[in-house]
Design an enzyme around this catalytic site. Structure first.
Site, PDB file in Angstrom:
ATOM      1  N   ASP A 380       0.850  -1.190   0.000  1.00 57.92           N
ATOM      2  CA  ASP A 380       0.000   0.000   0.000  1.00 57.92           C
ATOM      3  C   ASP A 380       0.890   1.246   0.000  1.00 57.92           C
ATOM      4  O   ASP A 380       2.112   1.146   0.188  1.00 57.92           O
ATOM      5  CB  ASP A 380      -0.899  -0.022   1.245  1.00 57.92           C
ATOM      6  CG  ASP A 380      -2.117   0.868   1.127  1.00 57.92           C
ATOM      7  OD1 ASP A 380      -2.285   1.522   0.078  1.00 57.92           O
ATOM      8  OD2 ASP A 380      -2.902   0.932   2.087  1.00 57.92           O
ATOM      9  N   GLU A 383       2.722   4.884  -4.160  1.00 54.70           N
ATOM     10  CA  GLU A 383       2.724   5.759  -5.338  1.00 54.70           C
ATOM     11  C   GLU A 383       4.064   6.488  -5.547  1.00 54.70           C
ATOM     12  O   GLU A 383       4.359   6.766  -6.728  1.00 54.70           O
ATOM     13  CB  GLU A 383       1.578   6.782  -5.237  1.00 54.70           C
ATOM     14  CG  GLU A 383       0.204   6.181  -5.293  1.00 54.70           C
ATOM     15  CD  GLU A 383      -0.193   5.464  -4.002  1.00 54.70           C
ATOM     16  OE1 GLU A 383      -0.972   4.506  -4.077  1.00 54.70           O
ATOM     17  OE2 GLU A 383       0.312   5.861  -2.925  1.00 54.70           O
ATOM     18  N   ASP A 456      -8.888   4.030  -2.247  1.00 55.44           N
ATOM     19  CA  ASP A 456      -9.761   4.442  -1.135  1.00 55.44           C
ATOM     20  C   ASP A 456     -11.047   5.070  -1.659  1.00 55.44           C
ATOM     21  O   ASP A 456     -11.159   6.299  -1.831  1.00 55.44           O
ATOM     22  CB  ASP A 456      -9.021   5.426  -0.225  1.00 55.44           C
ATOM     23  CG  ASP A 456      -7.833   4.779   0.466  1.00 55.44           C
ATOM     24  OD1 ASP A 456      -7.802   3.542   0.541  1.00 55.44           O
ATOM     25  OD2 ASP A 456      -6.946   5.511   0.936  1.00 55.44           O
TER      26      ASP A 456
END
Length: 727
Positions: A380, A383, A456
């Site tokens: 997670d 990015e 999300d």
């Protein structure tokens, strides 16, 4: 390939194949034209938008007052300010760009990740599509802004041909799309690619069919990894489960309520003060025992592992990475420090092969204390997410392995962590077992590593509805193992929305329920008997179809055909499937058959409109047992228990079928006007690489329901057959 003579414009023509393909290259001005069967299909630099800025030395300081304004203008190209952040461009402006012309096409698709319609919109009067991986909580819907991942690939489709356009660049990228129609003239779509840095490395894929284009793209970037069978089941996740007792209670709850599931997940709170590869000894005193407890029930545990590492000189993992120079550095050569869940953090430089190999080694059982071979991983925040950073990510002037600026490879950062994690789990098993790794960030080629999800989302009907075109966009660009979190990550869904989301989720490749710790608990049995029964029905139907899903994924793994597909992929000449209602429908197909699904995505719905393509097709409603002719739009009744209005094609020659398993037997439903079946079922051990390395697998042969096959025995229902594998 042969070279033709130069023409009057001093252009060279190359011909290949049987002569149906040609490329004409004109030097002044530069123009490349691709011909298919004598017609121009694609062109490059047709509008003269080719542009690239070369690497330069920094400007020298000028002394004279007369040069002051020129100095400031020049330095504006080398130094850019965004809010409080200053971006120093070590090599100056290095942007590249090129225009593509797609002749005869007015429908283009792909280019994830955006929360938008399946068909890409004309951007002439708005903002271009942006590809820049960011942590975007509660992202805007119907927006061209980039989200967690980027795949700079799109498909253009017409009734006669499908082509692909691939712009291989990992820096921040913008794409303008302009489509024109004129009477008596073929439609034309212009693409203008613009990247902040990098090189021009572009591909035109000539199809001619959608399946050919999928295959050509897979040859460039890789095929979908064949996932372990358990990962196609239901996953239960929350940020976060409290402790071992909580995990065991949730696990028991699924058994008590007869809801199947395969995987339970732990977020960062399972670690010792947000240090990855550790366990909180108070909350999880016996992690091995917990995993064995789940394993006895044939279930798995997934834990989170993000790319940031807590700054803590007393922590051996941090100190080792620092001593070896494994962290990203800032423009001055110091360790780049950002903030994320642990607080002050450094970020591993996954662009370095040495760092990736080291990170992979951390998953070894003798290093990752408390882990077992049934533990899998969730990447997670990769990015990468940096709290308080520019756009909540890493500065573009941070420096990676080899002195490469972050701006050059930003969209690849998460891909590299995903790669290192996958290699770590494979090495852990001695190269024998298939890993499962979920990543939030992705790029072209991520499909060969594992699964991704849409990030999300919020618990609203709008987010449920937009998830369908988002997942179809991912599927057609090769990232087939994808899903959207069931119920929405944030906000508490109403019971009806939760039911509809479970039903839609059961029809998606990756099926996970997830929610934030600020939200109410969301286990399926907490909302009353009616909701529990509806969710149980949706999940059980998913498990009935697991062999079918597995066969579809084998096809994705070997022939690049995505398990879920827009209707135009299978009914490529029917323009009704290109737009409108069909974007909320999709097909699961193999061997010429199609299972059509249309999830219910509106509150209070009692009917849904379903486009049945194929004027010569017949469609069989699995639930009502009715037969409908194709080539029309129907309004079909739905109830709170309706899972996606499943409809099967009934072809004149081929029998459409799907498989499900009951007690180690594989039952298939036949729906035929002719009493014949063609198709196959793929089977292997579901977890190892033996299918690849030792050729240990079975493919059930074609079936004729009018005869007694050697591998089938009849059941009492005339349209059901049972297969007991010898594998």
């Amino acid at each position: 390939m042969r070279v033709e003579k130069k023409d009057k414009k001093n252009a060279v023509t190359l011909t290949w194949g049987t002569g149906q393909y040609q490329i004409r290259i004109q030097a002044h001005p530069l123009l490349l034209q691709v011909f298919c069967d004598g017609e121009v299909t694609a062109s490059l630099n047709e509008q003269g938008r080719l542009f690239f800025e070369t690497v330069k030395d920094p400007p020298k300081q000028r002394i004279s007052e007369a040069d002051k304004d020129e100095q400031e203008d020049s330095e504006g190209l080398w130094r850019e300010t965004f809010k409080k952040f200053v971006d120093i461009k070590a090599n100056g402006p290095t942007s590249v760009g090129l225009d593509f012309g797609l002749h005869g096409f007015s429908h283009v698709y792909g280019l994830p990740e955006h929360a938008d319609t399946l068909r890409l919109k004309d951007t002439s009067d708005g903002e271009p599509y942006r590809l820049y991986n960011l942590d975007v909580f509660g992202y805007s819907i119907h927006s061209p802004l980039g989200l967690y991942g980027s795949v700079p690939f799109l498909l253009a489709h017409s009734p006669d041909r499908t082509v692909g356009a691939f712009w291989l660049n990992a820096s921040e990228t913008l794409l303008d799309v302009h489509t024109s129609w004129k009477k008596m003239v073929l439609p034309h779509t212009n693409l203008r690619w613009m990247s902040e840095s990098g090189v021009i490395d572009s591909f035109i894929l000539l199809g001619p069919s959608p399946s050919h284009t999928f295959l050509q793209y897979a040859e460039l970037t890789g095929y979908q990894a064949l996932p372990p069978l358990f990962s196609l089941g239901y996953h239960q996740c929350r940020w976060s489960y409290d402790d071992e007792a909580d995990v065991k209670a949730v696990d028991a709850g699924f058994d008590r309520h007869a809801i199947p599931y395969d995987v339970i997940w732990l977020d960062i709170e399972h670690t010792r003060q947000n240090r990855y590869f550790t366990w909180d000894s108070q909350l999880f005193p016996d992690p091995v025992g917990l995993q064995r407890h789940l394993q006895e029930r044939e279930r798995k545990l997934v834990v989170i592992s993000d790319p940031h590492i807590k700054v803590d000189p007393s922590w051996e993992l941090y100190s080792e990475a620092q001593d070896r120079g494994y962290f990203v550095r800032d423009r001055e050569g110091k360790l780049y420090n950002g903030r994320c869940w642990p607080g002050e953090s450094c970020y591993l430089d996954f662009t370095s092969p040495e760092v990736r190999a080291w990170y992979s080694s951390l998953f070894a059982l003798d290093k990752y204390k408390g882990s077992t071979d049934s533990l899998h991983v969730w990447n997670d925040m990769n990015e990468p997410s940096v709290f308080g950073g520019p756009e909540q990510t890493m500065p573009k002037d941070a420096v990676h392995h080899g002195g490469v600026e972050h701006r050059e490879l930003h969209n690849l950062y998460g891909f590299y962590q995903h790669l290192a994690t996958v290699e770590g789990l494979i090495s852990r098993s001695g190269g024998l077992e298939r890993p499962f790794v979920l990543s939030r960030s992705f790029f072209a080629g991520s499909q060969r590593l594992g699964a991704v999800w849409t990030g999300d989302n919020l618990a609203t009907w709008e987010y449920l509805k937009i998830s369908i075109p988002m997942l179809l966009s991912l599927s057609i660009v090769g990232v087939a193992f994808c899903g959207a979190d069931v119920g929405g990550f944030f906000q508490d869904p109403k019971p009806e929305l939760l039911i509809r989301w479970y039903q839609a989720g059961s029809l998606q490749p990756f099926f996970r329920g997830h929610s934030a710790k600020m939200m109410k608990r969301r286990e399926p049995w907490l909302f009353g008997d009616t909701v529990t029964a509806a969710i149980r029905n949706a999940v059980q139907q998913r498990y009935c179809l697991l062999p079918y899903w597995y066969t579809l994924f084998h096809q994705a793994h070997t022939s690049a055909k995505p398990p879920i597909r827009p209707l135009w992929v299978e009914f490529s000449k029917e323009q009704d499937t290109f737009t409108s209602i069909s974007i909320m429908q999709f097909c699961y197909c193999h061997s010429g058959s199609a299972l059509l699904a249309c999830p219910v995505t509106d509150p209070g719905a009692t009917k849904v409109k379903v486009l049945l393509p194929g004027s010569g097709e017949n469609w069989y409603d699995v639930q009502t047992k009715r037969i409908y002719s194709g080539g029309r739009t129907l309004s079909l009744a739905v109830t709170l228990d309706t899972v996606g209005v499943p409809l099967l094609t009934l072809e004149p020659i081929h029998l459409t079928h799907f498989w499900w398993s009951v007690h180690n037997q594989y039952i298939f439903l036949t729906a035929s006007l002719q009493g014949c079946a063609e198709g196959y079922l793929y089977l292997d051990d579901g977890h190892s690489f033996n299918y690849r390395d030792k050729k240990h697998f079975q493919v059930a042969p074609s079936v004729d329901t009018s005869t007694q096959g050697v591998w089938l025995r009849r059941k009492h229902l005339s349209n059901h057959l049972v297969y007991t594998p010898s594998f």
